[in-house]
Motif scaffolding. Structure first.
Motif, PDB file in Angstrom:
ATOM      1  N   ASP A 121       1.095  -1.277  -0.221  1.00  0.00           N
ATOM      2  CA  ASP A 121      -0.001   0.021   0.153  1.00  0.00           C
ATOM      3  C   ASP A 121       1.068   1.363  -0.031  1.00  0.00           C
ATOM      4  O   ASP A 121       0.909   2.104   1.069  1.00  0.00           O
ATOM      5  N   PRO A 122       1.585   1.569  -1.137  1.00  0.00           N
ATOM      6  CA  PRO A 122       2.336   2.634  -1.162  1.00  0.00           C
ATOM      7  C   PRO A 122       1.856   4.091  -0.662  1.00  0.00           C
ATOM      8  O   PRO A 122       2.422   5.081  -0.382  1.00  0.00           O
ATOM      9  N   LEU A 145       0.988   7.346  -6.872  1.00  0.00           N
ATOM     10  CA  LEU A 145       0.179   6.651  -7.778  1.00  0.00           C
ATOM     11  C   LEU A 145       0.502   5.750  -8.598  1.00  0.00           C
ATOM     12  O   LEU A 145      -0.295   4.509  -8.791  1.00  0.00           O
ATOM     13  N   ILE A 146       1.665   5.567  -9.167  1.00  0.00           N
ATOM     14  CA  ILE A 146       2.386   4.680 -10.033  1.00  0.00           C
ATOM     15  C   ILE A 146       2.382   3.539  -9.319  1.00  0.00           C
ATOM     16  O   ILE A 146       2.282   2.203  -9.452  1.00  0.00           O
ATOM     17  N   GLY A 147       3.036   3.500  -7.844  1.00  0.00           N
ATOM     18  CA  GLY A 147       3.443   2.583  -7.029  1.00  0.00           C
ATOM     19  C   GLY A 147       1.857   1.920  -6.605  1.00  0.00           C
ATOM     20  O   GLY A 147       2.007   0.590  -6.675  1.00  0.00           O
ATOM     21  N   ASP A 148       1.004   2.485  -6.291  1.00  0.00           N
ATOM     22  CA  ASP A 148      -0.108   1.906  -6.098  1.00  0.00           C
ATOM     23  C   ASP A 148      -0.919   1.165  -7.304  1.00  0.00           C
ATOM     24  O   ASP A 148      -1.266  -0.028  -7.098  1.00  0.00           O
ATOM     25  N   LEU A 149      -0.510   1.698  -8.554  1.00  0.00           N
ATOM     26  CA  LEU A 149      -1.120   0.995  -9.717  1.00  0.00           C
ATOM     27  C   LEU A 149      -0.409  -0.326  -9.822  1.00  0.00           C
ATOM     28  O   LEU A 149      -1.056  -1.532 -10.266  1.00  0.00           O
ATOM     29  N   VAL A 150       0.822  -0.369  -9.742  1.00  0.00           N
ATOM     30  CA  VAL A 150       1.727  -1.515  -9.574  1.00  0.00           C
ATOM     31  C   VAL A 150       1.523  -2.555  -8.547  1.00  0.00           C
ATOM     32  O   VAL A 150       0.959  -3.814  -8.692  1.00  0.00           O
ATOM     33  N   ALA A 151       1.096  -2.010  -7.406  1.00  0.00           N
ATOM     34  CA  ALA A 151       0.688  -2.992  -6.301  1.00  0.00           C
ATOM     35  C   ALA A 151      -0.509  -3.676  -6.458  1.00  0.00           C
ATOM     36  O   ALA A 151      -0.776  -4.734  -6.201  1.00  0.00           O
ATOM     37  N   ARG A 152      -1.488  -3.074  -6.967  1.00  0.00           N
ATOM     38  CA  ARG A 152      -2.902  -3.506  -7.382  1.00  0.00           C
ATOM     39  C   ARG A 152      -2.894  -4.372  -8.635  1.00  0.00           C
ATOM     40  O   ARG A 152      -3.846  -5.248  -8.626  1.00  0.00           O
ATOM     41  N   SER A 153      -1.842  -4.261  -9.453  1.00  0.00           N
ATOM     42  CA  SER A 153      -1.824  -5.111 -10.807  1.00  0.00           C
ATOM     43  C   SER A 153      -1.223  -6.415 -10.324  1.00  0.00           C
ATOM     44  O   SER A 153      -1.346  -7.105 -11.200  1.00  0.00           O
ATOM     45  N   ARG A 154      -0.328  -6.588  -9.257  1.00  0.00           N
ATOM     46  CA  ARG A 154       0.305  -7.825  -8.908  1.00  0.00           C
ATOM     47  C   ARG A 154      -0.866  -9.044  -8.586  1.00  0.00           C
ATOM     48  O   ARG A 154      -1.912  -8.722  -7.930  1.00  0.00           O
ATOM     49  N   SER A 155      -0.520 -10.379  -8.966  1.00  0.00           N
ATOM     50  CA  SER A 155      -1.491 -11.337  -8.682  1.00  0.00           C
ATOM     51  C   SER A 155      -1.359 -11.723  -7.185  1.00  0.00           C
ATOM     52  O   SER A 155      -2.379 -12.480  -6.666  1.00  0.00           O
ATOM     53  N   ASP A 156      -0.457 -11.353  -6.373  1.00  0.00           N
ATOM     54  CA  ASP A 156      -0.205 -11.823  -5.165  1.00  0.00           C
ATOM     55  C   ASP A 156      -0.960 -10.797  -4.054  1.00  0.00           C
ATOM     56  O   ASP A 156      -0.982 -11.048  -2.972  1.00  0.00           O
ATOM     57  N   THR A 157      -1.935  -9.760  -4.329  1.00  0.00           N
ATOM     58  CA  THR A 157      -2.116  -8.835  -3.483  1.00  0.00           C
ATOM     59  C   THR A 157      -3.918  -8.949  -3.721  1.00  0.00           C
ATOM     60  O   THR A 157      -4.376  -9.511  -4.392  1.00  0.00           O
TER      61      THR A 157
END
Length: 314
Positions: free
Chosen positions: A252-253, A302-314
């Motif tokens: 959760d960046p 915002l970019i970090g949050d987008l990456v975090a949300r796009s990962r399959s393990d979150t």
């Protein structure tokens, strides 16, 4: 590091035919020769009386004393013990990660072999998970601090716990307790995140909390350790803080970056108003720089949050 590289062939063959146990107790050992047998006896007695099927996965982390020799000598006394000697020292986090990966039980228990934790209560932790199916991890919350370097441990752990509670939005009675039980299948996606050192316990707590896996706590006593402590008050405190920040940044960046960005931008706009009034509508370079830096951090968050949300393990 795989089981085939560590265990003898006859032990591997026996694993294929035996029914898997319900509980795996992962017990890392590093230079514990004087008391490890007492710990094995205490854990085995508690688990034998509990009625749970179990294995005691003892990992010798390349001890420099006679720990491994002692473990091999007493192996015949503990039929549920599975010995996994490392060829090089990997740290307690590495031992716990590999132990959890190789565990055969549905419930994994982490604890230490230094006589500090009430390991006779391990069945109580397993039973708690059985009775509370909505809980994925139960942690022993220590009611006292009996470790070495107490003058440094207490304030450092309090500060780290406050940071973790603030970032996770959850009350955490004990962030880095070494005694805990959790559901193995829930932990598997997060094992690759575990660092090699002591902060692995902080990491597994933050990983569960950051992904909405319920964590409960049971109060426990905490005894003075046997042997020599491996805790370094300053180096390990710094690692704990960095690991808490790393975990929240990973999952959760926005919680870490957005408050910093908004504060910098707010200060920049306040200074902008002051510049307009003081310098007759002329703006200083430092004001523009503060607003620009704040805006860049917002974009990064915002970019970090987008990456975090796009990962399959979150």
């Amino acid at each position: 590091m795989s089981v085939s590289a560590i265990l003898p062939a006859d032990h591997q063959a026996s694993l294929e035919v035996e029914a898997p146990p319900y509980v795996t107790v992962v017990l890392p050992c590093y230079n514990e020769q004087d008391h490890v047998v007492l710990e094995l006896e205490r854990i085995s007695a508690a688990m034998d009386a509990s009625g749970y099927s179990y294995e005691l996965l003892v990992i010798d982390d390349k001890s420099t004393d006679n720990t491994l020799a002692v473990l091999r000598d007493v192996a015949g006394r503990f039929p549920h013990m599975r010995l996994m000697p490392f060829r090089r020292n990997g740290g307690s986090g590495t031992a716990r990660r590999i132990g959890t990966q190789e565990a055969r039980g549905k419930i994994v228990v982490w604890t230490d072999a230094d006589m500090t934790y009430p390991n006779e209560r391990i069945p109580e932790f397993v039973r708690y998970l059985d009775d509370n199916l909505d809980v994925d991890q139960v942690v022993g919350a220590r009611t006292s601090e009996e470790g070495t370097h107490k003058w440094a441990r207490v304030p450092a752990k309090w500060l780290i716990r406050m940071i973790a509670q603030r970032l996770s939005g959850t009350k955490i009675p004990d962030l880095n307790s070494g005694l805990r039980a959790f559901r193995r299948d829930v932990s598997l996606p997060y094992l690759r995140l575990l660092p090699p050192g002591f902060s692995c316990v902080t990491t597994i707590t933050m990983a569960f909390l950051s992904n909405q896996h319920p964590v409960d706590y049971l109060p426990i006593g905490y005894a003075k350790r046997s042997g020599t402590s491996k805790f370094h008050p300053f180096r390990d405190a710094r690692r704990y803080i960095l690991q808490v920040l790393r975990m929240v940044m990973y999952f959760d960046p926005l919680k870490v970056l957005m408050p910093v960005a908004l504060w910098i931008m707010a200060l920049g706009f306040v200074k902008l108003i002051a510049d307009v009034i003081r310098y007759d509508f002329r703006v200083t370079t430092s004001t523009l720089l503060a607003i620009l830096v704040g805006f860049q951090i917002v974009v990064l968050a915002l970019i970090g949050d987008l990456v975090a949300r796009s990962r399959s393990d979150t």
